[in-house]
Design a protein around this motif. Structure first.
Motif, PDB file in Angstrom:
ATOM      1  N   ARG A   1      63.746  24.012  37.960  1.00  0.00           N
ATOM      2  CA  ARG A   1      62.546  24.607  38.560  1.00  0.00           C
ATOM      3  C   ARG A   1      61.406  23.597  38.655  1.00  0.00           C
ATOM      4  NH1 ARG A   1      59.707  28.747  34.839  1.00  0.00           N
ATOM      5  NH2 ARG A   1      58.984  26.753  34.019  1.00  0.00           N
ATOM      6  N   ASN A   2      61.313  22.702  37.679  1.00  0.00           N
ATOM      7  CA  ASN A   2      60.204  21.755  37.633  1.00  0.00           C
ATOM      8  C   ASN A   2      60.456  20.476  38.425  1.00  0.00           C
ATOM      9  OD1 ASN A   2      58.896  23.570  35.971  1.00  0.00           O
ATOM     10  ND2 ASN A   2      59.464  22.515  34.074  1.00  0.00           N
ATOM     11  N   ALA A   3      61.668  20.307  38.941  1.00  0.00           N
ATOM     12  CA  ALA A   3      61.999  19.108  39.709  1.00  0.00           C
ATOM     13  C   ALA A   3      61.369  19.160  41.101  1.00  0.00           C
ATOM     14  CB  ALA A   3      63.515  18.964  39.828  1.00  0.00           C
ATOM     15  N   LYS A   4      61.152  17.981  41.682  1.00  0.00           N
ATOM     16  CA  LYS A   4      60.659  17.907  43.051  1.00  0.00           C
ATOM     17  C   LYS A   4      61.761  18.234  44.044  1.00  0.00           C
ATOM     18  CE  LYS A   4      56.530  16.353  41.937  1.00  0.00           C
ATOM     19  NZ  LYS A   4      55.316  17.184  42.132  1.00  0.00           N
ATOM     20  N   LEU A   5      62.984  17.883  43.668  1.00  0.00           N
ATOM     21  CA  LEU A   5      64.146  18.040  44.547  1.00  0.00           C
ATOM     22  C   LEU A   5      65.396  17.964  43.687  1.00  0.00           C
ATOM     23  CD1 LEU A   5      64.725  16.290  47.941  1.00  0.00           C
ATOM     24  CD2 LEU A   5      66.324  15.785  46.102  1.00  0.00           C
ATOM     25  N   ILE A   6      66.457  18.638  44.115  1.00  0.00           N
ATOM     26  CA  ILE A   6      67.711  18.640  43.363  1.00  0.00           C
ATOM     27  C   ILE A   6      68.837  18.065  44.225  1.00  0.00           C
ATOM     28  CG2 ILE A   6      69.509  20.079  42.300  1.00  0.00           C
ATOM     29  CD1 ILE A   6      67.016  19.874  40.589  1.00  0.00           C
ATOM     30  N   VAL A   7      69.559  17.105  43.656  1.00  0.00           N
ATOM     31  CA  VAL A   7      70.790  16.579  44.259  1.00  0.00           C
ATOM     32  C   VAL A   7      71.935  17.121  43.416  1.00  0.00           C
ATOM     33  CG1 VAL A   7      72.095  14.531  44.923  1.00  0.00           C
ATOM     34  CG2 VAL A   7      69.589  14.479  44.971  1.00  0.00           C
ATOM     35  N   THR A   8      72.876  17.781  44.027  1.00  0.00           N
ATOM     36  CA  THR A   8      73.881  18.494  43.234  1.00  0.00           C
ATOM     37  C   THR A   8      75.205  18.620  43.955  1.00  0.00           C
ATOM     38  OG1 THR A   8      74.359  20.626  42.126  1.00  0.00           O
ATOM     39  CG2 THR A   8      73.014  20.701  44.128  1.00  0.00           C
ATOM     40  N   HIS A   9      76.253  18.756  43.166  1.00  0.00           N
ATOM     41  CA  HIS A   9      77.548  19.150  43.716  1.00  0.00           C
ATOM     42  C   HIS A   9      77.538  20.665  43.935  1.00  0.00           C
ATOM     43  CE1 HIS A   9      78.608  15.536  41.078  1.00  0.00           C
ATOM     44  NE2 HIS A   9      78.751  15.121  42.324  1.00  0.00           N
ATOM     45  N   ASP A  10      78.662  21.217  44.341  1.00  0.00           N
ATOM     46  CA  ASP A  10      78.836  22.659  44.510  1.00  0.00           C
ATOM     47  C   ASP A  10      78.959  23.278  43.119  1.00  0.00           C
ATOM     48  OD1 ASP A  10      79.573  25.228  45.185  1.00  0.00           O
ATOM     49  OD2 ASP A  10      81.579  24.678  45.887  1.00  0.00           O
ATOM     50  N   THR A  11      77.812  23.608  42.507  1.00  0.00           N
ATOM     51  CA  THR A  11      77.779  24.046  41.105  1.00  0.00           C
ATOM     52  C   THR A  11      76.848  25.240  40.913  1.00  0.00           C
ATOM     53  OG1 THR A  11      75.879  22.687  40.501  1.00  0.00           O
ATOM     54  CG2 THR A  11      78.047  21.638  40.368  1.00  0.00           C
ATOM     55  N   GLY A  12      76.861  25.776  39.696  1.00  0.00           N
ATOM     56  CA  GLY A  12      75.956  26.857  39.358  1.00  0.00           C
ATOM     57  C   GLY A  12      74.503  26.435  39.436  1.00  0.00           C
ATOM     58  N   LEU A  13      74.191  25.205  39.021  1.00  0.00           N
ATOM     59  CA  LEU A  13      72.814  24.735  39.083  1.00  0.00           C
ATOM     60  C   LEU A  13      72.330  24.604  40.527  1.00  0.00           C
ATOM     61  CD1 LEU A  13      72.528  22.100  36.194  1.00  0.00           C
ATOM     62  CD2 LEU A  13      71.596  24.414  36.283  1.00  0.00           C
ATOM     63  N   MET A  14      73.245  24.420  41.466  1.00  0.00           N
ATOM     64  CA  MET A  14      72.864  24.422  42.878  1.00  0.00           C
ATOM     65  C   MET A  14      72.277  25.777  43.259  1.00  0.00           C
ATOM     66  SD  MET A  14      75.250  23.858  46.299  1.00  0.00           S
ATOM     67  CE  MET A  14      76.100  25.448  46.157  1.00  0.00           C
ATOM     68  N   HIS A  15      72.916  26.841  42.815  1.00  0.00           N
ATOM     69  CA  HIS A  15      72.432  28.186  43.142  1.00  0.00           C
ATOM     70  C   HIS A  15      71.156  28.518  42.365  1.00  0.00           C
ATOM     71  CE1 HIS A  15      75.936  28.804  45.567  1.00  0.00           C
ATOM     72  NE2 HIS A  15      76.746  28.585  44.544  1.00  0.00           N
ATOM     73  N   ILE A  16      71.041  27.995  41.154  1.00  0.00           N
ATOM     74  CA  ILE A  16      69.808  28.189  40.397  1.00  0.00           C
ATOM     75  C   ILE A  16      68.651  27.474  41.097  1.00  0.00           C
ATOM     76  CG2 ILE A  16      68.636  27.637  38.219  1.00  0.00           C
ATOM     77  CD1 ILE A  16      71.318  28.147  36.799  1.00  0.00           C
ATOM     78  N   ALA A  17      68.907  26.279  41.617  1.00  0.00           N
ATOM     79  CA  ALA A  17      67.883  25.558  42.382  1.00  0.00           C
ATOM     80  C   ALA A  17      67.450  26.369  43.596  1.00  0.00           C
ATOM     81  CB  ALA A  17      68.421  24.190  42.814  1.00  0.00           C
ATOM     82  N   ALA A  18      68.406  26.987  44.264  1.00  0.00           N
ATOM     83  CA  ALA A  18      68.081  27.820  45.425  1.00  0.00           C
ATOM     84  C   ALA A  18      67.244  29.024  45.016  1.00  0.00           C
ATOM     85  CB  ALA A  18      69.362  28.273  46.119  1.00  0.00           C
ATOM     86  N   ALA A  19      67.529  29.572  43.834  1.00  0.00           N
ATOM     87  CA  ALA A  19      66.753  30.718  43.348  1.00  0.00           C
ATOM     88  C   ALA A  19      65.284  30.357  43.171  1.00  0.00           C
ATOM     89  CB  ALA A  19      67.337  31.229  42.023  1.00  0.00           C
ATOM     90  N   PHE A  20      65.019  29.096  42.807  1.00  0.00           N
ATOM     91  CA  PHE A  20      63.642  28.636  42.625  1.00  0.00           C
ATOM     92  C   PHE A  20      63.062  28.022  43.901  1.00  0.00           C
ATOM     93  CE2 PHE A  20      65.046  28.285  38.052  1.00  0.00           C
ATOM     94  CZ  PHE A  20      64.274  29.354  37.611  1.00  0.00           C
ATOM     95  N   LYS A  21      63.800  28.157  44.994  1.00  0.00           N
ATOM     96  CA  LYS A  21      63.351  27.648  46.306  1.00  0.00           C
ATOM     97  C   LYS A  21      63.059  26.139  46.246  1.00  0.00           C
ATOM     98  CE  LYS A  21      63.317  31.884  48.039  1.00  0.00           C
ATOM     99  NZ  LYS A  21      63.783  32.661  46.885  1.00  0.00           N
TER     100      LYS A  21
END
Length: 332
Positions: free
Chosen positions: A238-258
């Motif tokens: 949530r506190n990151a400026k941007l997320i680089v990720t594979h197809d993972t759960g944290l990818m969807h969590i990043a999307a939840a935080f827009k």
């Protein structure tokens, strides 16, 4: 009306179900929502204000679990997992009406088999999940995914190195299976190319690779893998400026935080309908995949190693282009 929603696992799949609970509660105030999941994923649901009660899968004492569910006298079961265990639950609660999410297994087989025929509908899985309760007059509200971090798991800026307290790019290096993540040498090349503070994210199992990657530049790269629990890691996302990720759960969590998301795809493909989901929000995102491979997708989930041995879906990723997109913040 009392509804039991079932989704046993995993992190990303459970996060993808959150619009169902929110839409049920907000559009049908008369509905009480219960959720059945595995004990290890309880933390994903406990803090959700749209869930009235959480029940835990208990394979060791199945009878006790079923007795607990029977005592609730549900009016409807919403099966968002649809496997043998959910079938057992529905049979045990046979007097309760149930609806099930269509997993499109035949369509996925066509796409992953040697035929490589794409009959997947051009519809995100979230829309299909919400459609499961459409008969209740519930529709997708377009607000995207939810993730709720309890106060005790909030991560303060002071918990990170001084070099990262003004902002950082989150790089998720882990994945459930090896064919969904880039090899460590590619990840090292990616992080070396990004000239901004980086926080590496993943579980305890990812920490050794995280240390190898961080050794490139321990001032620029902070290895958070295994240092934080899931909710704390979500806070880092949530506190990151941007997320680089594979197809993972944290990818969807990043999307939840827009959060702006750069997603990197290996043996799985966006056509499965599980790309970062922002609802109606206009959030910058980019997808990187190696197209034109006759072997891809090879599985709807993944493997411990590439079935062909060459692993071109990740070895041929354009690291320079990914780093450039991250550096420019997706041209924000």
């Amino acid at each position: 009306m009392k509804v039991l929603v079932i989704r046993f696992s995993s992190i990303g799949d459970i996060v993808l179900t959150t619009p169902v609970m929110r839409c049920l509660k907000q559009q049908r105030p008369d509905i009480t929502v219960h959720y059945l999941t595995k004990k290890s994923f309880r933390g994903l649901i406990d803090t959700n204000p749209y869930v009235d009660k959480v029940h835990l899968l208990n394979d060791e004492n199945w009878e006790a679990m079923i007795a607990e569910l029977q005592a609730e006298k549900f009016d409807l079961i919403v099966d968002l997992h649809k496997n043998l265990r959910t079938l057992r639950v529905k049979r045990a609660l046979r007097k309760v009406k149930s609806v099930s999410f269509s997993k499109l297994n035949f369509e996925k087989w066509l796409l992953t088999s040697f035929l490589k025929i794409n009959k997947m509908p051009p519809v995100h899985i979230v829309d299909r999940l919400v459609d499961t309760v459409r008969h209740l007059g519930v529709v997708n509200d377009g607000k995207g995914l939810d993730y709720f971090i309890p106060e005790k798991d909030e991560v303060n800026a002071a918990d990170l190195p001084m070099s990262h307290q003004a902002g950082y790019i989150g790089v998720v290096i882990g994945a459930a299976l090896a064919t969904k993540k880039m090899p460590v040498e590619k990840l090292k090349a990616l992080c070396a190319s990004i000239q901004k503070p980086i926080v590496l994210m993943g579980g305890p199992e990812d920490r050794p690779e995280g240390e190898e990657i961080a050794s490139i530049d321990r001032v620029k790269i902070y290895n958070a893998c295994g240092k934080f629990n899931l909710n704390e890691s979500a806070c880092l996302v949530r506190n990151a400026k941007l997320i680089v990720t594979h197809d993972t759960g944290l990818m969807h969590i990043a999307a939840a935080f827009k959060k702006p998301v750069i997603s990197i795809w290996g043996n799985t493909v966006p056509a499965f309908g599980m790309t970062p989901y922002f609802g109606n929000a206009a959030v910058p995102s980019a997808i990187f995949e190696v197209e034109g491979l006759g072997c891809r997708p090879c599985s709807k989930i993944g493997y411990k190693k590439c079935p062909k041995g060459h692993f071109k879906c990740m070895n041929n990723q354009n690291v320079t282009a990914i780093a450039t997109a991250a550096e420019k913040g997706l041209h924000l």
